[in-house]
Scaffold this active site. Structure first.
Site, PDB file in Angstrom:
ATOM      1  N   CYS A 109      -3.562  14.263   1.654  1.00  0.00           N
ATOM      2  CA  CYS A 109      -2.863  13.493   0.439  1.00  0.00           C
ATOM      3  C   CYS A 109      -2.833  11.886   0.086  1.00  0.00           C
ATOM      4  CB  CYS A 109      -1.103  13.908   0.724  1.00  0.00           C
ATOM      5  SG  CYS A 109      -0.248  12.965   1.901  1.00  0.00           S
ATOM      6  N   HIS A 110      -1.935  11.302  -0.314  1.00  0.00           N
ATOM      7  CA  HIS A 110      -2.246   9.868  -0.546  1.00  0.00           C
ATOM      8  C   HIS A 110      -2.112   9.067   0.665  1.00  0.00           C
ATOM      9  CE1 HIS A 110      -0.884   6.145  -2.977  1.00  0.00           C
ATOM     10  NE2 HIS A 110      -1.924   6.059  -2.407  1.00  0.00           N
TER      11      HIS A 110
END
Length: 116
Positions: free
Chosen positions: A74-75
């Site tokens: 993810c981020h």
């Protein structure tokens, strides 16, 4: 749940290569939102890249193979950690979280990946 740094991905890919179902590849499961994927994405080298936003994973679980090695991305690594734990609880056997997410990926693996 096991976590790896983006810089450790190649080592993990080598370790799990013998456990990949016939004809398959390890998967990097990007659980970010579509706009994030458009902003910054990784190049699939030595793995299959799949995109299933975090909120869609429960409904789309059948798209994933329980025996295929999966590294969640993810981020920054928080959403992917939640998805990794969810997958493990659903009986997936080879799941890791990519700690630091695509932000760390840009710093450790590929500086061409934009930071956002």
């Amino acid at each position: 749940m096991k976590a790896i740094q983006p810089g450790q991905l190649d080592t993990w890919l080598t370790q799990v290569a013998s456990e990949v179902p016939t004809g398959g590849m390890p998967v990097v499961l990007d659980v970010r939102e579509p706009w994030e994927l458009q902003t910054a994405s990784v190049q699939p080298v030595g793995f299959e890249l799949r995109h299933i936003p975090m909120r869609s994973v429960p409904q789309r679980l059948a798209e994933l193979d329980r025996d295929q090695p999966i590294a969640c991305l993810c981020h920054h690594g928080m959403r992917s950690a939640q998805v990794a734990n969810f997958l493990i609880n659903q009986g997936f056997t080879q799941v890791v979280n990519i700690h630091g997410g695509i932000h760390a990926w840009s710093q450790e693996r590929d500086p061409a990946v934009p930071v956002y």
